[in-house]
Design a protein around this motif. Structure first.
Motif, PDB file in Angstrom:
ATOM      1  N   GLU A  76     -12.700 -12.572  39.218  1.00 30.56           N
ATOM      2  CA  GLU A  76     -13.487 -11.109  40.390  1.00 30.56           C
ATOM      3  C   GLU A  76     -14.366 -10.560  39.254  1.00 30.56           C
ATOM      4  O   GLU A  76     -14.979 -10.007  39.460  1.00 30.56           O
ATOM      5  CB  GLU A  76     -12.796 -10.788  40.661  1.00 30.56           C
ATOM      6  N   GLN A  79     -17.236 -12.052  37.711  1.00 31.31           N
ATOM      7  CA  GLN A  79     -18.637 -12.497  39.360  1.00 31.31           C
ATOM      8  C   GLN A  79     -19.485 -10.433  39.427  1.00 31.31           C
ATOM      9  O   GLN A  79     -20.324 -10.651  38.962  1.00 31.31           O
ATOM     10  CB  GLN A  79     -17.854 -13.055  40.067  1.00 31.31           C
ATOM     11  N   ARG A  80     -18.654 -10.087  38.811  1.00 42.24           N
ATOM     12  CA  ARG A  80     -18.567  -8.375  39.405  1.00 42.24           C
ATOM     13  C   ARG A  80     -19.834  -7.989  38.182  1.00 42.24           C
ATOM     14  O   ARG A  80     -21.191  -7.624  38.588  1.00 42.24           O
ATOM     15  CB  ARG A  80     -17.651  -7.889  39.041  1.00 42.24           C
ATOM     16  N   LEU A  82     -21.548 -10.029  35.966  1.00 42.65           N
ATOM     17  CA  LEU A  82     -22.970 -11.249  36.619  1.00 42.65           C
ATOM     18  C   LEU A  82     -23.874  -9.566  36.746  1.00 42.65           C
ATOM     19  O   LEU A  82     -24.407  -9.795  36.458  1.00 42.65           O
ATOM     20  CB  LEU A  82     -22.348 -12.238  36.987  1.00 42.65           C
ATOM     21  N   LYS A  83     -23.165  -9.995  38.148  1.00 40.88           N
ATOM     22  CA  LYS A  83     -24.098  -9.126  38.886  1.00 40.88           C
ATOM     23  C   LYS A  83     -24.489  -7.894  38.467  1.00 40.88           C
ATOM     24  O   LYS A  83     -25.736  -7.017  38.466  1.00 40.88           O
ATOM     25  CB  LYS A  83     -23.574  -8.474  40.298  1.00 40.88           C
ATOM     26  N   ILE A  88     -27.198 -11.060  38.429  1.00 43.93           N
ATOM     27  CA  ILE A  88     -27.417 -12.848  39.259  1.00 43.93           C
ATOM     28  C   ILE A  88     -25.831 -13.124  39.261  1.00 43.93           C
ATOM     29  O   ILE A  88     -25.070 -11.822  39.676  1.00 43.93           O
ATOM     30  CB  ILE A  88     -27.425 -13.429  38.265  1.00 43.93           C
ATOM     31  N   GLU A  89     -25.477 -14.033  40.534  1.00 47.52           N
ATOM     32  CA  GLU A  89     -24.581 -15.285  40.564  1.00 47.52           C
ATOM     33  C   GLU A  89     -24.588 -16.161  40.575  1.00 47.52           C
ATOM     34  O   GLU A  89     -26.271 -16.520  40.635  1.00 47.52           O
ATOM     35  CB  GLU A  89     -24.777 -14.714  42.682  1.00 47.52           C
ATOM     36  N   THR A  90     -23.623 -16.949  39.960  1.00 48.84           N
ATOM     37  CA  THR A  90     -23.631 -18.240  39.473  1.00 48.84           C
ATOM     38  C   THR A  90     -22.546 -18.669  39.738  1.00 48.84           C
ATOM     39  O   THR A  90     -21.910 -17.752  39.165  1.00 48.84           O
ATOM     40  CB  THR A  90     -24.602 -18.712  38.287  1.00 48.84           C
ATOM     41  N   TYR A 121     -27.018 -21.633  34.451  1.00 46.10           N
ATOM     42  CA  TYR A 121     -28.154 -20.553  35.022  1.00 46.10           C
ATOM     43  C   TYR A 121     -29.247 -20.940  34.350  1.00 46.10           C
ATOM     44  O   TYR A 121     -29.861 -20.603  33.354  1.00 46.10           O
ATOM     45  CB  TYR A 121     -27.766 -18.826  35.089  1.00 46.10           C
TER      46      TYR A 121
END
Length: 169
Positions: A76, A79-80, A82-83, A88-90, A121
């Motif tokens: 989690e 992913q947070r 990365l944004k 981005i999201e991947t 990505y």
């Protein structure tokens, strides 16, 4: 807003929370994650840390390195960030974890239980300029050459994590 890291023992049992910069001054073991992103040619994405970062400014490192928040899983948190950093999201998959300690200068230490994720990505980025000055893809061969010729251009933890990554693949 103050950021806190989750202090742990080597078995990843939570010991408490500490303000991020203080944990880096004290060199205390805390949770972290590292993300290695690749394109279809097998090139690795590097980010150049913003010149305003409180440590290791302007140095190249892997796609994202950061810390999960209290109550957040490693995935989690990855992913947070990365944004937040790259916009981005991947998909990500966890590959391994290990403990390292690195002197990052100015009396600061990275002492982390680091979970390493990989992903693919190839699309555009929406960089957070408070975090990242630039990104680029590089072949592993060219990265090895650049790191050996100019090690000061790269973060200390990236050098350690990259070597550990190579041992696993």
């Amino acid at each position: 807003m103050e950021e806190y890291v989750v202090l742990v023992n080597p078995e990843d049992e939570v010991l408490g929370l500490m303000e991020k910069q203080q944990a880096h001054v004290n060199g205390l073991l805390h949770r972290a994650f590292s993300i290695f992103l690749f394109n279809g040619k097998g090139e690795m994405l590097l980010q150049k840390r913003a010149a305003t970062k409180y440590h290791s400014p302007g140095q190249w490192t892997n796609a994202v390195c950061s810390h999960p928040r209290n109550g957040e899983t490693y995935l989690e948190g990855a992913q947070r960030r990365l944004k937040e950093e790259l916009g981005i999201e991947t998909g990500l998959s966890e590959k391994f974890s290990f403990i390292y300690k690195a002197d990052v200068g100015d009396g600061l230490w990275e002492h982390e239980l680091d979970h390493v994720f990989t992903g693919m990505y190839e699309e555009g980025f929406n960089l957070n300029k408070d975090e990242v000055d630039a990104v680029r893809y590089i072949s592993m061969k060219d990265l090895d050459k650049e790191m050996s010729e100019n090690p000061e251009h790269f973060t200390e933890w990236f050098k350690i994590i990259l070597e550990e990554y190579k041992h696993h693949f």
